[in-house]
Design an enzyme around this catalytic site. Sequence first.
Site, PDB file in Angstrom:
ATOM      1  N   LYS A  50      56.673  22.443 133.598  1.00 17.57           N
ATOM      2  CA  LYS A  50      55.864  21.957 134.718  1.00 17.57           C
ATOM      3  C   LYS A  50      56.160  20.480 134.989  1.00 17.57           C
ATOM      4  O   LYS A  50      56.320  20.067 136.145  1.00 17.57           O
ATOM      5  CB  LYS A  50      54.369  22.144 134.419  1.00 17.57           C
ATOM      6  CG  LYS A  50      53.925  23.608 134.437  1.00 17.57           C
ATOM      7  CD  LYS A  50      52.512  23.803 133.897  1.00 17.57           C
ATOM      8  CE  LYS A  50      52.145  25.290 133.869  1.00 17.57           C
ATOM      9  NZ  LYS A  50      50.810  25.568 133.320  1.00 17.57           N
ATOM     10  N   GLN A  94      46.186  22.670 130.055  1.00 20.84           N
ATOM     11  CA  GLN A  94      46.910  23.878 129.660  1.00 20.84           C
ATOM     12  C   GLN A  94      46.020  24.758 128.781  1.00 20.84           C
ATOM     13  O   GLN A  94      45.421  24.293 127.810  1.00 20.84           O
ATOM     14  CB  GLN A  94      48.205  23.507 128.926  1.00 20.84           C
ATOM     15  CG  GLN A  94      49.100  24.694 128.602  1.00 20.84           C
ATOM     16  CD  GLN A  94      49.658  25.402 129.837  1.00 20.84           C
ATOM     17  OE1 GLN A  94      49.796  24.818 130.910  1.00 20.84           O
ATOM     18  NE2 GLN A  94      49.976  26.670 129.690  1.00 20.84           N
ATOM     19  N   ASP A 117      44.983  24.054 139.503  1.00 20.14           N
ATOM     20  CA  ASP A 117      45.108  25.377 138.880  1.00 20.14           C
ATOM     21  C   ASP A 117      44.211  26.403 139.578  1.00 20.14           C
ATOM     22  O   ASP A 117      44.395  27.607 139.415  1.00 20.14           O
ATOM     23  CB  ASP A 117      44.676  25.304 137.403  1.00 20.14           C
ATOM     24  CG  ASP A 117      45.849  25.377 136.441  1.00 20.14           C
ATOM     25  OD1 ASP A 117      46.899  25.937 136.826  1.00 20.14           O
ATOM     26  OD2 ASP A 117      45.699  24.899 135.303  1.00 20.14           O
TER      27      ASP A 117
HETATM   28  N1  GUN Z   1      48.008  29.237 130.561  1.00 22.80           N
HETATM   29  C1  GUN Z   1      48.690  30.301 131.039  1.00 22.80           C
HETATM   30  N2  GUN Z   1      48.853  30.202 132.368  1.00 22.80           N
HETATM   31  C2  GUN Z   1      48.287  29.043 132.736  1.00 22.80           C
HETATM   32  C3  GUN Z   1      48.148  28.378 133.991  1.00 22.80           C
HETATM   33  O1  GUN Z   1      48.574  28.843 135.056  1.00 22.80           O
HETATM   34  N3  GUN Z   1      47.508  27.192 133.953  1.00 22.80           N
HETATM   35  C4  GUN Z   1      47.008  26.664 132.812  1.00 22.80           C
HETATM   36  N4  GUN Z   1      46.367  25.513 132.880  1.00 22.80           N
HETATM   37  N5  GUN Z   1      47.111  27.260 131.637  1.00 22.80           N
HETATM   38  C5  GUN Z   1      47.753  28.437 131.611  1.00 22.80           C
END
Ligand code: GUN
Length: 289
Positions: A50, A94, A117
């Site tokens: 990311k 995350q 998100d």
């Molecule tokens: N863990 C798995 N997928 C995601 C996501 O799209 N965003 C976040 N913050 N954590 C995750």
Amino acid sequence: MRIDGKQIAADIRAEVTAAASGLVARGVRPGLAVILLGDNPASVSYVTAKERACVECGIASFPVRLPADTSEQTLLETISRLNEDPRVHGILVQLPLPRGFDEQKIIRSIAPEKDVDGFHPISLGKLLLGQDTFVPCTPAGIMELLRRSGVETAGKRAVVVGRSNIVGKPMALLLARKGADATVTLCHTATKDLGAVTREADILIVAAGHPHTIVAGQVKPGAVVIDVGVNRIPDATKKAGFRLVGDVDFEAIEPVASLITPVPGGVGPMTIAMLLRNTVKAAAATLPA
Ligand code: GUN
């Protein structure tokens, strides 16, 4: 035929790069803060991807690394500081958080206008109501994959396997909402005779989190199959010691499906592309009207 998520994500990233540079010309560089607690290897790899993607698109990246034993108060203070920081337009924590954290409490502490998100209850409530908001990145990316692959959803039977807050539930809403107009069935661990339901699907989205959730005989010939799973399988022939497989038995299903997403290279790159797009959207919203 395979859907090339990597290529479609690259197209979107080019669009995001252009939009980010337009914002920079107007005095705003979009910025994303990514918070990771601990060193879960899968999470480290997602977060690194990311952050790298941000930089490649001209988005400022604000990485925040905290130990797994960080206190709730410290995490809340960190988020509060980022909520106030005008350079930061998006904040991502995350998931999963280390044991002991109240994830919902942490998500609620993110300013909704920085919730790229789309996990904040305000964002999810707006999604339910059909209002403009940040849509969770994985289901948003799947809608974009379908659109850009020419898959018509209106009037089609869509089956979603998995009822997570992150993928399954928002996915079902997006497919059923006006404009997408699919007839949606949401399956989960208590669904009886899963194969009988999935065989009805024109569009099958599998987000169960287990390899071989969908096997031969459970897919209607000609169906479009979207595999959201990312499972690490031990593999001594690989340098990393593992390989990635989805939730669908790809070898068995590919010949039956009209379109199918591979793992890796299907949904994963789209999740990141939509995160970048949401970050640019958050930054654009700070411009004077
Ligand atoms: N863990 C798995 N997928 C995601 C996501 O799209 N965003 C976040 N913050 N954590 C995750």
